[in-house]
Design a protein around this motif. Structure first.
Motif, PDB file in Angstrom:
ATOM      1  N   LEU A  13     -15.545   0.188  -4.462  1.00  0.00           N
ATOM      2  CA  LEU A  13     -15.013   0.805  -3.255  1.00  0.00           C
ATOM      3  C   LEU A  13     -14.906   2.323  -3.350  1.00  0.00           C
ATOM      4  CD1 LEU A  13     -12.124  -1.739  -2.604  1.00  0.00           C
ATOM      5  CD2 LEU A  13     -14.299  -1.617  -1.379  1.00  0.00           C
ATOM      6  N   ALA A  17      -6.856  -4.321   1.521  1.00  0.00           N
ATOM      7  CA  ALA A  17      -7.746  -3.189   1.798  1.00  0.00           C
ATOM      8  C   ALA A  17      -6.956  -1.887   1.816  1.00  0.00           C
ATOM      9  CB  ALA A  17      -8.459  -3.400   3.131  1.00  0.00           C
ATOM     10  N   ALA A  18      -5.756  -1.933   2.381  1.00  0.00           N
ATOM     11  CA  ALA A  18      -4.921  -0.727   2.418  1.00  0.00           C
ATOM     12  C   ALA A  18      -4.501  -0.323   1.006  1.00  0.00           C
ATOM     13  CB  ALA A  18      -3.690  -0.996   3.284  1.00  0.00           C
ATOM     14  N   PRO A  27     -15.679   6.199  -3.303  1.00  0.00           N
ATOM     15  CA  PRO A  27     -16.678   7.028  -2.616  1.00  0.00           C
ATOM     16  C   PRO A  27     -17.775   7.450  -3.596  1.00  0.00           C
ATOM     17  CG  PRO A  27     -14.450   7.763  -2.105  1.00  0.00           C
ATOM     18  CD  PRO A  27     -14.325   6.764  -3.212  1.00  0.00           C
ATOM     19  N   PRO A  83     -10.935  -4.695   6.845  1.00  0.00           N
ATOM     20  CA  PRO A  83     -10.398  -3.354   7.190  1.00  0.00           C
ATOM     21  C   PRO A  83      -8.926  -3.356   7.550  1.00  0.00           C
ATOM     22  CG  PRO A  83     -12.533  -3.698   8.209  1.00  0.00           C
ATOM     23  CD  PRO A  83     -12.116  -5.033   7.649  1.00  0.00           C
ATOM     24  N   CYS A  94      -7.886   4.189  -4.438  1.00  0.00           N
ATOM     25  CA  CYS A  94      -9.084   5.043  -4.538  1.00  0.00           C
ATOM     26  C   CYS A  94      -8.699   6.519  -4.425  1.00  0.00           C
ATOM     27  CB  CYS A  94     -10.094   4.675  -3.449  1.00  0.00           C
ATOM     28  SG  CYS A  94     -10.982   3.128  -3.752  1.00  0.00           S
ATOM     29  N   ARG A  95      -7.755   6.817  -3.530  1.00  0.00           N
ATOM     30  CA  ARG A  95      -7.328   8.206  -3.373  1.00  0.00           C
ATOM     31  C   ARG A  95      -6.568   8.700  -4.600  1.00  0.00           C
ATOM     32  NH1 ARG A  95      -7.107   6.762   2.237  1.00  0.00           N
ATOM     33  NH2 ARG A  95      -5.064   5.755   2.042  1.00  0.00           N
ATOM     34  N   VAL A 134     -11.224  -1.183  -8.294  1.00  0.00           N
ATOM     35  CA  VAL A 134     -11.747  -0.551  -7.075  1.00  0.00           C
ATOM     36  C   VAL A 134     -13.135   0.050  -7.295  1.00  0.00           C
ATOM     37  CG1 VAL A 134      -9.487  -0.093  -6.045  1.00  0.00           C
ATOM     38  CG2 VAL A 134     -10.477   1.568  -7.646  1.00  0.00           C
ATOM     39  N   ALA A 144       0.814  -1.222   0.000  1.00  0.00           N
ATOM     40  CA  ALA A 144       0.000   0.000   0.000  1.00  0.00           C
ATOM     41  C   ALA A 144       0.847   1.272   0.000  1.00  0.00           C
ATOM     42  CB  ALA A 144      -0.960  -0.007   1.189  1.00  0.00           C
ATOM     43  N   CYS A 174      -6.211  -0.914  -1.763  1.00  0.00           N
ATOM     44  CA  CYS A 174      -7.400  -0.362  -2.420  1.00  0.00           C
ATOM     45  C   CYS A 174      -7.705   1.056  -1.940  1.00  0.00           C
ATOM     46  CB  CYS A 174      -8.603  -1.283  -2.177  1.00  0.00           C
ATOM     47  SG  CYS A 174      -8.485  -2.871  -3.038  1.00  0.00           S
ATOM     48  N   ALA A 175      -7.524   1.295  -0.659  1.00  0.00           N
ATOM     49  CA  ALA A 175      -7.776   2.648  -0.130  1.00  0.00           C
ATOM     50  C   ALA A 175      -6.818   3.655  -0.760  1.00  0.00           C
ATOM     51  CB  ALA A 175      -7.628   2.630   1.393  1.00  0.00           C
ATOM     52  N   GLU A 176      -5.559   3.281  -0.891  1.00  0.00           N
ATOM     53  CA  GLU A 176      -4.591   4.183  -1.520  1.00  0.00           C
ATOM     54  C   GLU A 176      -4.921   4.399  -2.998  1.00  0.00           C
ATOM     55  OE1 GLU A 176      -2.314   5.992  -0.347  1.00  0.00           O
ATOM     56  OE2 GLU A 176      -1.859   5.212   1.636  1.00  0.00           O
TER      57      GLU A 176
END
Length: 622
Positions: A146, A108-109, A148, A103, A115-116, A143, A62, A111-113
């Motif tokens: 996922l 997950a980490a 927003p 989480p 998405c940003r 993503v 990530a 994917c969060a990065e």
């Protein structure tokens, strides 16, 4: 995004990847910006191997994402490769996000990065290179569920633009797939572009489930006959390509799959796609062999090179034994290929002809003997002992070793007492330690005792090769009736460490004479290793003749696995069928799906067919 100047702000030494500390990641990321293409390629290769290794991501994965996103923008020569790396890093099954472990997981980490970073990567959807646009679509797809909610509208708007205006039909088809991840059905199956029609049809059959509507099957058959030449470079989620997803969908509905395979083969079997699909169906579903063999017969002239043709012939040879009476046209075709000059195709064709029980095969085998062909001929033409045994003896006398020697010795088994003709060659095998284990077993089964044979078996029973020691001890008992040497041998083997189930499986010829070994065998009924429990139960029944202690152990092991089939076979030998086992047996006997995979290249019997036959036999027992 984060530039290389910020790499030292990450505590890489405290993070890990597939090979331990992630301290090397910063240098690999910096290498992406080098003008030296070879250096950049090597860096991407290394990143694929450490922060993403065989589908797994790590704590360092990530933190690398924003730096990789920056490289996408500023290292344009490697844009497609880097986008695909980001896509596979974020790869996950949609249902995984509901897991309580999601989480805190590394993926997950990632994917969060991603998405940003995604808004700053969308410019790649308009890149001049089609490979970059295709890779960017994979990143969005990775993503999609996922993102927003406030990002959905701008992303979907750009995807709509790709679908409506991209000059490459394959890219438009990719956009259809990605839009579906956002709940948008963008294309119909009757549109003007075959690539888009195919993508829409695949999405539709995935939603409908089998049996698939005939009109969708027709679209897939018509528009899917020719593969996408760039498909392998752009996998979707699950790292599966469109081709793999299409084959999976069609395999789930065998009637639809066979219909499509027939159309693809009739269209030239480009890339052997129709053949592969038919073979996949035969490996997944029971009782489809006649239809699949008809298709493979039609596909033989369509194969573009000897290797593809040989592959089809191997599969035919694997499936043909399922047929009670193989079709004359199929056998005639196999004969023509078997008589051909190209050994790459003649060999598998002749093997298939042997397995079809065609009498013409025997003459061919005698003229071109190999260990594999002789073993198959012995199995299917045991009445030809007088013709085959001299050839087997000749091959052994010529010095066959290793697996070839083992196959030749084992080829003698179907001939029963007639195998005594090969006694001199078997003695040589035992003396030279070439195929010695199977030679010892065969000598014991033949039952002809000579002074030389007995001496060699006594010597082999002291071998450092424990499997040979076991086989020789049993053969010595079979030839002499003296059980004491065998008991001493097996006391040592069964009291030591290692694969004791191998030695237990050798005890059957001893029968009740092995009773003094029961104190060693009975504790193994509770062994941790399932093969040991199975072999102990099997041996216990051989020795005592009582099923009482063996049956509960065997019932617990029964299942659609290699050890489960062996347990089922041992259970059949006891004649006991506990009532609680019958529902399981019915599922084995009547499942339309194969429960154990068969490999066309295994050279073994069909384990799923053995499972079904044993289940039916036991169900028929009172």
């Amino acid at each position: 995004m984060r530039s290389p100047a910020e790499l030292d702000r990450v505590q890489w030494h405290a993070l890990t990847h597939a090979y331990g500390s992630a301290e090397d990641v910063p240098e690999l990321i910096k290498a992406l910006y080098q003008d030296d293409e070879e250096t950049a390629d090597e860096a991407i290769y290394e990143l694929y191997g450490n922060i993403h290794h065989q589908g797994t991501v790590y704590s360092a994965s990530a933190p690398a994402v924003p730096f990789l996103a920056h490289a996408v923008r500023h290292a344009p020569n490697k844009r497609a490769e880097l986008l695909m790396l980001l896509a596979v890093l974020a790869d996950h099954a949609p249902e995984d996000v509901d897991s309580p472990h999601w989480p805190s997981s590394s993926v997950a980490a990632v994917c969060a990065e991603l998405c940003r970073a995604l808004p700053e990567l969308l410019f790649c959807l308009e890149d001049t290179e089609r490979e970059v646009r295709r890779a960017a679509l994979r990143v969005v797809a990775a993503v999609a569920e996922l993102l927003p909610a406030d990002q959905h509208a701008p992303v979907v708007a750009q995807l709509d633009g790709v679908y409506a205006t991209d000059p490459v039909p394959a890219v438009r088809a990719d956009a259809v797939v990605v839009l579906a991840r956002f709940g948008r059905e963008a294309a119909a199956v009757d549109g003007p572009l075959p690539e888009v029609r195919l993508a829409a049809a695949m999405l539709a059959v995935a939603r409908s489930g089998p049996p698939y509507p005939a009109d969708l099957v027709d679209v897939i058959a018509e528009d899917g006959a020719e593969p996408d030449p760039g498909d392998d470079d752009f996998p979707w989620s699950g790292t599966a390509t469109q081709e793999e997803q299409l084959r999976r969908l069609l395999t789930e509905d065998p009637d639809a799959g066979l219909t499509v395979a027939a159309r693809w083969i009739a269209a030239g079997d480009i890339g052997s796609r129709g053949s592969w699909l038919a073979e996949e169906i035969a490996g997944t579903w029971r009782d489809r062999e006649p239809a699949v063999l008809d298709l493979l017969l039609a596909a033989l002239p369509q194969q573009r090179n000897p290797r593809a043709l040989a592959s089809r012939l191997h599969t035919i040879g694997h499936l043909i034994e399922y047929l009670r009476e193989p079709d004359a046209d199929l056998r005639d075709t196999l004969y023509r290929y078997a008589a051909g000059a190209d050994e790459e195709t003649a060999g598998p064709a002749l093997l298939a002809l042997v397995r079809s029980r065609d009498p013409r095969a025997l003459e061919q085998v005698l003229h071109r003997p190999t260990s594999q062909l002789l073993a198959a001929a012995a199995r299917h033409f045991p009445e030809a002992a007088d013709q085959l045994i001299p050839v087997i003896r000749g091959e052994l006398a010529a010095g066959a070793t290793g697996n070839e020697g083992i196959a030749l010795v084992e080829a003698l088994a179907p001939f029963g007492a007639a195998a005594h003709q090969a006694l001199p060659e078997l003695v040589v095998c035992l003396r030279t330690r070439s195929a010695a284990i199977v030679a010892a077993r065969r000598l014991g089964a033949i039952g002809i005792a000579t002074r030389e044979t007995i001496d060699l078996l006594c010597e082999a029973a002291q071998s450092s090769d424990l499997a040979l020691r076991a086989a020789a001890a049993v053969a010595h008992y079979q030839l002499t009736g003296d059980v004491e040497p065998a008991l001493r041998t097996f006391e040592g083997l069964l009291s030591g460490a290692g694969q004791t189930h191998w030695y237990l499986s050798a005890l059957e010829p001893l029968g009740i004479a092995a009773a003094p070994l029961l104190p060693y065998i009975e504790p193994m009924l509770g062994a941790r290793y399932e093969w040991t429990r199975m072999a102990a139960a099997e041996a216990l029944h051989w020795i005592t003749g009582s099923p009482d202690h063996a049956v509960p152990v065997l019932v617990d092991l029964v299942g659609p696995t290699p050890v489960g089939v062996r347990a089922l076979k041992a259970l059949a030998a006891t004649g006991q069928v506990p009532e609680e086992l019958r529902p399981t047996l019915r599922s084995f006997a009547f499942s339309p799906l194969r429960l154990i995979h068969d490999s066309p290249l295994s050279g073994q019997d069909h384990p799923d067919e053995e499972l079904r036959t044993l289940a039916r036999t036991l169900l028929a027992a009172p």
